[in-house]
Design a protein around this motif. Structure first.
Motif, PDB file in Angstrom:
ATOM      1  N   GLY A 133       0.841  -1.213   0.000  1.00 53.45           N
ATOM      2  CA  GLY A 133       0.000   0.000   0.000  1.00 53.45           C
ATOM      3  C   GLY A 133       0.871   1.256   0.000  1.00 53.45           C
ATOM      4  N   ARG A 134       0.482   2.277   0.798  1.00 57.15           N
ATOM      5  CA  ARG A 134      -0.644   2.205   1.698  1.00 57.15           C
ATOM      6  C   ARG A 134      -1.954   2.503   0.979  1.00 57.15           C
ATOM      7  NH1 ARG A 134       0.472   3.342   7.708  1.00 57.15           N
ATOM      8  NH2 ARG A 134      -1.560   4.301   7.583  1.00 57.15           N
ATOM      9  N   HIS A 135      -3.051   2.416   1.783  1.00 53.94           N
ATOM     10  CA  HIS A 135      -4.359   2.738   1.231  1.00 53.94           C
ATOM     11  C   HIS A 135      -4.331   4.113   0.560  1.00 53.94           C
ATOM     12  CE1 HIS A 135      -6.287  -0.656   3.137  1.00 53.94           C
ATOM     13  NE2 HIS A 135      -5.846  -0.295   4.328  1.00 53.94           N
ATOM     14  N   ASP A 181     -10.326  -9.376  -6.708  1.00 49.31           N
ATOM     15  CA  ASP A 181     -10.249  -8.116  -7.465  1.00 49.31           C
ATOM     16  C   ASP A 181      -8.811  -7.810  -7.876  1.00 49.31           C
ATOM     17  OD1 ASP A 181     -12.997  -7.791  -7.091  1.00 49.31           O
ATOM     18  OD2 ASP A 181     -12.709  -6.666  -5.229  1.00 49.31           O
ATOM     19  N   GLY A 182      -8.067  -8.864  -8.222  1.00 53.49           N
ATOM     20  CA  GLY A 182      -6.721  -8.670  -8.749  1.00 53.49           C
ATOM     21  C   GLY A 182      -5.637  -8.465  -7.723  1.00 53.49           C
ATOM     22  N   ALA A 183      -5.974  -8.523  -6.423  1.00 58.20           N
ATOM     23  CA  ALA A 183      -4.974  -8.320  -5.362  1.00 58.20           C
ATOM     24  C   ALA A 183      -5.023  -9.488  -4.385  1.00 58.20           C
ATOM     25  CB  ALA A 183      -5.236  -7.012  -4.635  1.00 58.20           C
ATOM     26  N   HIS A 184      -3.962  -9.646  -3.599  1.00 54.65           N
ATOM     27  CA  HIS A 184      -3.852 -10.801  -2.709  1.00 54.65           C
ATOM     28  C   HIS A 184      -4.478 -10.522  -1.336  1.00 54.65           C
ATOM     29  CE1 HIS A 184      -0.670 -11.290  -5.790  1.00 54.65           C
ATOM     30  NE2 HIS A 184      -1.181 -12.509  -5.805  1.00 54.65           N
ATOM     31  N   HIS A 185      -5.693  -9.997  -1.381  1.00 54.02           N
ATOM     32  CA  HIS A 185      -6.378  -9.638  -0.143  1.00 54.02           C
ATOM     33  C   HIS A 185      -6.731 -10.868   0.693  1.00 54.02           C
ATOM     34  CE1 HIS A 185      -6.419  -5.634  -1.604  1.00 54.02           C
ATOM     35  NE2 HIS A 185      -7.430  -5.776  -2.445  1.00 54.02           N
ATOM     36  N   LEU A 186      -7.040 -11.975   0.042  1.00 49.73           N
ATOM     37  CA  LEU A 186      -7.416 -13.174   0.805  1.00 49.73           C
ATOM     38  C   LEU A 186      -6.252 -13.675   1.658  1.00 49.73           C
ATOM     39  CD1 LEU A 186      -9.488 -15.155  -1.866  1.00 49.73           C
ATOM     40  CD2 LEU A 186     -10.306 -13.575  -0.109  1.00 49.73           C
ATOM     41  N   ILE A 187      -5.030 -13.481   1.172  1.00 45.44           N
ATOM     42  CA  ILE A 187      -3.845 -13.904   1.921  1.00 45.44           C
ATOM     43  C   ILE A 187      -3.618 -12.983   3.112  1.00 45.44           C
ATOM     44  CG2 ILE A 187      -1.361 -14.302   1.810  1.00 45.44           C
ATOM     45  CD1 ILE A 187      -3.078 -16.319   0.239  1.00 45.44           C
ATOM     46  N   SER A 188      -3.634 -11.671   2.874  1.00 43.94           N
ATOM     47  CA  SER A 188      -3.390 -10.732   3.974  1.00 43.94           C
ATOM     48  C   SER A 188      -4.494 -10.819   5.018  1.00 43.94           C
ATOM     49  CB  SER A 188      -3.268  -9.297   3.440  1.00 43.94           C
ATOM     50  OG  SER A 188      -4.468  -8.873   2.809  1.00 43.94           O
ATOM     51  N   GLU A 189      -5.736 -10.993   4.574  1.00 40.25           N
ATOM     52  CA  GLU A 189      -6.850 -11.066   5.519  1.00 40.25           C
ATOM     53  C   GLU A 189      -6.775 -12.337   6.360  1.00 40.25           C
ATOM     54  OE1 GLU A 189      -9.923  -8.577   2.623  1.00 40.25           O
ATOM     55  OE2 GLU A 189     -10.215 -10.720   2.949  1.00 40.25           O
ATOM     56  N   LEU A 190      -6.372 -13.436   5.750  1.00 43.04           N
ATOM     57  CA  LEU A 190      -6.237 -14.689   6.495  1.00 43.04           C
ATOM     58  C   LEU A 190      -5.158 -14.573   7.573  1.00 43.04           C
ATOM     59  CD1 LEU A 190      -6.822 -17.742   6.887  1.00 43.04           C
ATOM     60  CD2 LEU A 190      -5.052 -18.184   5.175  1.00 43.04           C
ATOM     61  N   SER A 222       0.694  -8.217  -3.931  1.00 33.21           N
ATOM     62  CA  SER A 222       0.160  -6.882  -3.645  1.00 33.21           C
ATOM     63  C   SER A 222      -1.146  -6.960  -2.875  1.00 33.21           C
ATOM     64  CB  SER A 222      -0.067  -6.109  -4.947  1.00 33.21           C
ATOM     65  OG  SER A 222      -0.597  -4.822  -4.669  1.00 33.21           O
ATOM     66  N   SER A 223      -1.174  -6.314  -1.726  1.00 34.10           N
ATOM     67  CA  SER A 223      -2.407  -6.111  -0.950  1.00 34.10           C
ATOM     68  C   SER A 223      -2.119  -5.088   0.137  1.00 34.10           C
ATOM     69  CB  SER A 223      -2.902  -7.405  -0.304  1.00 34.10           C
ATOM     70  OG  SER A 223      -3.961  -7.130   0.605  1.00 34.10           O
ATOM     71  N   GLU A 224      -2.933  -4.036   0.178  1.00 36.83           N
ATOM     72  CA  GLU A 224      -2.755  -3.038   1.229  1.00 36.83           C
ATOM     73  C   GLU A 224      -3.134  -3.595   2.595  1.00 36.83           C
ATOM     74  OE1 GLU A 224      -6.279  -1.590  -1.356  1.00 36.83           O
ATOM     75  OE2 GLU A 224      -4.555  -2.929  -1.497  1.00 36.83           O
ATOM     76  N   GLY A 225      -3.749  -4.794   2.604  1.00 38.18           N
ATOM     77  CA  GLY A 225      -4.047  -5.445   3.869  1.00 38.18           C
ATOM     78  C   GLY A 225      -2.792  -5.784   4.658  1.00 38.18           C
ATOM     79  N   PHE A 226      -1.649  -5.939   3.973  1.00 36.46           N
ATOM     80  CA  PHE A 226      -0.402  -6.254   4.668  1.00 36.46           C
ATOM     81  C   PHE A 226       0.041  -5.119   5.585  1.00 36.46           C
ATOM     82  CE2 PHE A 226       0.138  -9.418   1.232  1.00 36.46           C
ATOM     83  CZ  PHE A 226       0.451 -10.536   2.000  1.00 36.46           C
ATOM     84  N   GLN A 227      -0.394  -3.877   5.294  1.00 39.67           N
ATOM     85  CA  GLN A 227       0.025  -2.751   6.131  1.00 39.67           C
ATOM     86  C   GLN A 227      -0.522  -2.868   7.553  1.00 39.67           C
ATOM     87  OE1 GLN A 227      -1.970   0.602   3.998  1.00 39.67           O
ATOM     88  NE2 GLN A 227      -2.931   1.063   5.955  1.00 39.67           N
ATOM     89  N   VAL A 244       6.288   0.395  -0.356  1.00 38.29           N
ATOM     90  CA  VAL A 244       5.177   1.152   0.199  1.00 38.29           C
ATOM     91  C   VAL A 244       5.186   2.569  -0.357  1.00 38.29           C
ATOM     92  CG1 VAL A 244       6.526   1.838   2.240  1.00 38.29           C
ATOM     93  CG2 VAL A 244       4.020   1.863   2.341  1.00 38.29           C
ATOM     94  N   TYR A 245       3.997   3.062  -0.668  1.00 40.65           N
ATOM     95  CA  TYR A 245       3.817   4.457  -1.099  1.00 40.65           C
ATOM     96  C   TYR A 245       3.183   5.241   0.043  1.00 40.65           C
ATOM     97  CZ  TYR A 245       4.926   3.600  -6.013  1.00 40.65           C
ATOM     98  OH  TYR A 245       5.579   3.311  -7.195  1.00 40.65           O
TER      99      TYR A 245
END
Length: 412
Positions: A10-12, A44-53, A91-96, A116-117
């Motif tokens: 990320g960041r968001h 949605d093209g990002a690894h959100h399921l990994i960061s959320e888990l 890539s997933s802003e969930g990692f932040q 990170v941006y």
């Protein structure tokens, strides 16, 4: 040689959706340059399921070793270890939101680089607030929202640097003045993939729409959604299509400065020193991260019932399904009271803004404003001629009127 993992965290509100769309649409081109963008664990093209888990399990006290044994993580790790590409891009802003030590332990078998941006705090606050109002039922003002907004980038950077080392934490500034070609995608590919890792994928420009560009609301649309959130029943789901159409309508709206001067000054004082120290540590020009005072303050108010209805009808004109929401904002119930007819209007209706009220009797609309009296959002009338009312209509001016839905317990 261990594989190298580049984790974009990320960041968001720093172009993450645009980057993730590019990564997802250019998988073959990335592979041709020796970069693999995993398929498993994406949404949605990002690894959100990994960061959320990882976040969900570790917050609950599950050890990272047990997390790695879960089916999704096991398949994900198997995918990235089995491919021939040397570089893995995640890539997933969930990692932040995950402890850097947990991320390090998760990928301890790999050489990890963090990207990170950072976005200047005032702009970040405003964009985050607009997006939260847009995507959720948030209805507080920005002063209340800021109380939960903690963005000391120096502390954030140090947390990641301690785990991965200064050379492995790559910071970029999300500001069009400093991005390559004023574009976050070009910046990532040139400043990070090309210059940092000497990787040169040939990429194609995907077609982006409001679902992928993650637009924030502005102007009337932001005020509309604030009122919508305030009066929409909490227990009901907001229709997904509203997100799409408000974003489309918002493209034509002027983005005003509604952040009070006192809050602007507070942010400047709160983050000035830490921003300067961060720029010094990174060897960047100190002007990169200055919080500049915006244009003249313009208060952001909830739309009144009339303007709210006007936008409501504009959306219905292009998306008929939105009619299903109308009854939740323009409705009434009837309550008997000692021979007096009492109509109780829903909270969204402000009777002071109404020009005329009509009762439909035997197919004829009869104005009743002069035959009744009001207490708060209640209409009281004793005329026996209105025992057979089939509908109630409100008129705000000569062109805007609405027929109310009769329901039981409008504010329940």
């Amino acid at each position: 040689m261990s594989k190298k993992i580049i984790i974009h965290i990320g960041r968001h509100k720093s172009g993450t959706t645009s980057l993730q769309t590019f990564f997802s649409c250019n998988k073959e081109e990335l592979i041709s340059a020796g970069i693999y963008y995993p398929e498993i664990g994406t949404r949605d093209g990002a690894h959100h399921l990994i960061s959320e888990l990882i976040l969900d399990r570790t917050v609950k006290g599950v050890s990272i070793s047990d997390v790695l044994k879960e089916n999704l993580m096991s398949r994900f790790l198997n995918e990235i270890t089995s491919v021939k590409e040397e570089y893995i891009l995640i890539s997933s802003e969930g990692f932040q939101n995950i402890s850097p030590s947990i991320v390090r332990k998760t990928f301890q078998e790999f050489e990890v680089y963090i990207v990170v941006y950072f976005r200047e705090q005032l702009s970040y606050l405003k964009s985050s607030y607009q997006q939260e109002v847009h995507a959720t039922n948030l209805c507080c003002d920005i002063l209340e929202f800021e109380k939960t907004f903690k963005v000391n980038f120096l502390e954030f950077y140090h947390e990641w640097e301690r785990e991965f080392g200064k050379k492995n934490v790559i910071v970029r500034i999300f500001d069009r003045r400093y991005l390559v070609n004023s574009d976050v995608v070009d910046d990532f590919f040139v400043s990070i993939l090309n210059e940092k890792f000497s990787l040169f994928p040939s990429v194609k420009q995907p077609s982006l729409d409001v679902f992928t560009t993650n637009l924030s609301l502005s102007g009337r649309c932001l005020s509309f959604k604030l009122r919508f959130n305030k009066f929409f029943p909490v227990r009901q789901n907001i229709p997904n299509y509203l997100y799409y159409y408000l974003a489309k309508f918002s493209e034509k709206e002027k983005n005003i400065n509604y952040v009070p001067d006192d809050l602007v000054n507070e942010l400047i004082e709160k983050y000035r020193e830490s921003n300067l120290m961060l720029m010094d540590e990174l060897g960047l020009d100190k002007s990169f991260f200055e919080i500049s005072k915006p244009d003249t303050f313009q208060e952001l108010n909830l739309l009144g019932p009339k303007q709210f209805l006007k936008i409501f009808l504009e959306i219905i004109a292009v998306e008929n399904r939105f009619k299903e929401c109308l009854s939740r904002f323009y409705s009434y119930s009837q309550e008997p009271f000692d021979g007096i007819r009492k109509l109780v209007f829903c909270d969204n209706i402000n009777l002071d803004s109404i020009s005329y009220i009509y009762f439909c009797v035997n197919g004829v609309d009869v104005p009743v404003m002069d035959m009744c009296f009001f207490i708060s959002n209640e209409l009281w009338i004793t005329n026996d001629n209105f025992k057979l009312v089939s509908s109630v209509k409100l008129r705000f001016d000569d062109s805007i009127f609405v027929e109310l839905a009769e329901i039981d317990g409008v504010n329940s």
